[in-house]
Motif scaffolding. Structure first.
Motif, PDB file in Angstrom:
ATOM      1  N   VAL A  15       6.401  13.193   5.885  1.00  0.00           N
ATOM      2  CA  VAL A  15       6.038  12.094   5.002  1.00  0.00           C
ATOM      3  C   VAL A  15       4.776  12.513   4.257  1.00  0.00           C
ATOM      4  N   ARG A  16       4.848  12.484   2.960  1.00  0.00           N
ATOM      5  CA  ARG A  16       3.681  12.864   2.161  1.00  0.00           C
ATOM      6  C   ARG A  16       2.642  11.751   2.170  1.00  0.00           C
ATOM      7  N   ARG A  17       1.435  12.154   2.442  1.00  0.00           N
ATOM      8  CA  ARG A  17       0.303  11.227   2.448  1.00  0.00           C
ATOM      9  C   ARG A  17      -0.172  11.057   1.006  1.00  0.00           C
ATOM     10  N   PRO A  18      -0.399   9.818   0.578  1.00  0.00           N
ATOM     11  CA  PRO A  18      -0.889   9.635  -0.784  1.00  0.00           C
ATOM     12  C   PRO A  18      -2.267  10.257  -0.959  1.00  0.00           C
ATOM     13  N   PHE A  19      -2.515  10.777  -2.147  1.00  0.00           N
ATOM     14  CA  PHE A  19      -3.788  11.432  -2.423  1.00  0.00           C
ATOM     15  C   PHE A  19      -4.894  10.394  -2.568  1.00  0.00           C
ATOM     16  N   ARG A  20      -5.891  10.521  -1.736  1.00  0.00           N
ATOM     17  CA  ARG A  20      -7.069   9.659  -1.815  1.00  0.00           C
ATOM     18  C   ARG A  20      -8.291  10.533  -1.622  1.00  0.00           C
ATOM     19  N   LEU A  74       0.818  -1.204   0.000  1.00  0.00           N
ATOM     20  CA  LEU A  74       0.000   0.000   0.000  1.00  0.00           C
ATOM     21  C   LEU A  74       0.858   1.262   0.000  1.00  0.00           C
ATOM     22  N   TYR A  75       1.955   1.247   0.747  1.00  0.00           N
ATOM     23  CA  TYR A  75       2.835   2.409   0.855  1.00  0.00           C
ATOM     24  C   TYR A  75       4.283   1.996   0.583  1.00  0.00           C
ATOM     25  N   PRO A  76       4.637   1.745  -0.661  1.00  0.00           N
ATOM     26  CA  PRO A  76       6.010   1.296  -0.944  1.00  0.00           C
ATOM     27  C   PRO A  76       7.062   2.353  -0.634  1.00  0.00           C
ATOM     28  N   GLN A  77       6.679   3.628  -0.575  1.00  0.00           N
ATOM     29  CA  GLN A  77       7.641   4.678  -0.256  1.00  0.00           C
ATOM     30  C   GLN A  77       8.072   4.620   1.211  1.00  0.00           C
ATOM     31  N   LEU A  78       7.358   3.843   2.029  1.00  0.00           N
ATOM     32  CA  LEU A  78       7.701   3.711   3.446  1.00  0.00           C
ATOM     33  C   LEU A  78       8.389   2.384   3.746  1.00  0.00           C
ATOM     34  N   ALA A  79       8.844   1.684   2.733  1.00  0.00           N
ATOM     35  CA  ALA A  79       9.345   0.329   2.912  1.00  0.00           C
ATOM     36  C   ALA A  79      10.778   0.268   3.425  1.00  0.00           C
ATOM     37  N   HIS A  80      11.607   1.271   3.134  1.00  0.00           N
ATOM     38  CA  HIS A  80      13.038   1.157   3.443  1.00  0.00           C
ATOM     39  C   HIS A  80      13.578   2.409   4.141  1.00  0.00           C
ATOM     40  N   PRO A  81      13.269   2.588   5.416  1.00  0.00           N
ATOM     41  CA  PRO A  81      13.735   3.807   6.089  1.00  0.00           C
ATOM     42  C   PRO A  81      15.251   3.855   6.269  1.00  0.00           C
ATOM     43  N   ARG A  82      15.895   2.720   6.518  1.00  0.00           N
ATOM     44  CA  ARG A  82      17.351   2.724   6.699  1.00  0.00           C
ATOM     45  C   ARG A  82      18.071   3.119   5.420  1.00  0.00           C
ATOM     46  N   GLU A  83      17.636   2.559   4.305  1.00  0.00           N
ATOM     47  CA  GLU A  83      18.265   2.888   3.032  1.00  0.00           C
ATOM     48  C   GLU A  83      18.012   4.350   2.665  1.00  0.00           C
ATOM     49  N   ASP A  84      16.800   4.824   2.922  1.00  0.00           N
ATOM     50  CA  ASP A  84      16.479   6.223   2.631  1.00  0.00           C
ATOM     51  C   ASP A  84      17.312   7.160   3.491  1.00  0.00           C
ATOM     52  N   SER A 115      -9.773   3.464   8.390  1.00  0.00           N
ATOM     53  CA  SER A 115      -8.805   2.378   8.448  1.00  0.00           C
ATOM     54  C   SER A 115      -7.563   2.706   7.634  1.00  0.00           C
ATOM     55  N   GLN A 116      -7.737   3.283   6.448  1.00  0.00           N
ATOM     56  CA  GLN A 116      -6.595   3.662   5.625  1.00  0.00           C
ATOM     57  C   GLN A 116      -5.789   4.772   6.284  1.00  0.00           C
ATOM     58  N   ASP A 117      -6.465   5.750   6.871  1.00  0.00           N
ATOM     59  CA  ASP A 117      -5.763   6.817   7.581  1.00  0.00           C
ATOM     60  C   ASP A 117      -4.980   6.261   8.767  1.00  0.00           C
ATOM     61  N   PHE A 118      -5.610   5.379   9.524  1.00  0.00           N
ATOM     62  CA  PHE A 118      -4.954   4.770  10.682  1.00  0.00           C
ATOM     63  C   PHE A 118      -3.747   3.955  10.240  1.00  0.00           C
ATOM     64  N   SER A 119      -3.908   3.171   9.190  1.00  0.00           N
ATOM     65  CA  SER A 119      -2.822   2.350   8.666  1.00  0.00           C
ATOM     66  C   SER A 119      -1.662   3.220   8.198  1.00  0.00           C
ATOM     67  N   PHE A 120      -1.964   4.300   7.481  1.00  0.00           N
ATOM     68  CA  PHE A 120      -0.902   5.186   7.027  1.00  0.00           C
ATOM     69  C   PHE A 120      -0.177   5.818   8.201  1.00  0.00           C
ATOM     70  N   ASN A 121      -0.917   6.279   9.201  1.00  0.00           N
ATOM     71  CA  ASN A 121      -0.289   6.930  10.351  1.00  0.00           C
ATOM     72  C   ASN A 121       0.641   5.987  11.096  1.00  0.00           C
ATOM     73  N   ILE A 122       0.240   4.736  11.256  1.00  0.00           N
ATOM     74  CA  ILE A 122       1.101   3.766  11.936  1.00  0.00           C
ATOM     75  C   ILE A 122       2.366   3.522  11.128  1.00  0.00           C
ATOM     76  N   ARG A 123       2.203   3.283   9.839  1.00  0.00           N
ATOM     77  CA  ARG A 123       3.365   2.995   8.991  1.00  0.00           C
ATOM     78  C   ARG A 123       4.279   4.212   8.868  1.00  0.00           C
ATOM     79  N   ALA A 124       3.703   5.380   8.729  1.00  0.00           N
ATOM     80  CA  ALA A 124       4.512   6.590   8.595  1.00  0.00           C
ATOM     81  C   ALA A 124       5.268   6.879   9.881  1.00  0.00           C
ATOM     82  N   ARG A 125       4.639   6.651  11.016  1.00  0.00           N
ATOM     83  CA  ARG A 125       5.321   6.889  12.293  1.00  0.00           C
ATOM     84  C   ARG A 125       6.467   5.895  12.484  1.00  0.00           C
ATOM     85  N   ALA A 126       6.262   4.637  12.137  1.00  0.00           N
ATOM     86  CA  ALA A 126       7.330   3.638  12.243  1.00  0.00           C
ATOM     87  C   ALA A 126       8.482   3.981  11.292  1.00  0.00           C
TER      88      ALA A 126
END
Length: 124
Positions: free
Chosen positions: A83-88, A33-43, A94-105
């Motif tokens: 972190v930019r939120r994808p445009f929806r 769902l959010y591939p831009q949040l997949a690799h924080p160490r590499e980024d 549920s999508q907002d909650f999921s994004f917030n958890i992933r973005a915070r991690a």
């Protein structure tokens, strides 16, 4: 007729198993769902090489930076980016909650890597 029914059932099971891998799930370590949040160490490593020492926050209204528990004052020295939120158009709660958890991690891991580079003796 039985062969057609069996073929249809096999096709339906196969289709349903692929639908189970929705964007909310991870598959093989990749966030679908959010591939831009997949690799924080590499980024963070890439940002350090570019000498971009800004810390990541989840949204503009955050007052604390994830991962900088004892070093919140560093955000004033190096700055922040969010972190930019994808445009929806119709994002569900549920999508907002999921994004917030992933973005915070993501932000927490990214910021810890950056903090470790800036202050090697800061500890974990």
């Amino acid at each position: 007729m039985k062969k057609l029914l069996i073929s249809f059932l096999i096709w339906a099971v196969g289709l349903s198993s692929t639908l189970c891998a929705l964007g909310q799930d991870t598959y093989a370590g990749i966030d679908l769902l959010y591939p831009q949040l997949a690799h924080p160490r590499e980024d963070a490593t890439v940002a350090i090489k570019r000498r971009d020492f800004r810390f990541v926050i989840v949204n503009r209204s955050d007052t604390d930076v994830p991962g900088l528990d004892k070093h919140q004052s560093l955000k004033w020295i190096y700055g922040t980016k969010f972190v930019r939120r994808p445009f929806r158009i119709f994002a569900t709660k549920s999508q907002d909650f999921s994004f917030n958890i992933r973005a915070r991690a993501y932000a927490e891991e990214y910021n810890r890597m950056l903090l470790h580079h800036l202050l090697p003796d800061a500890g974990p």
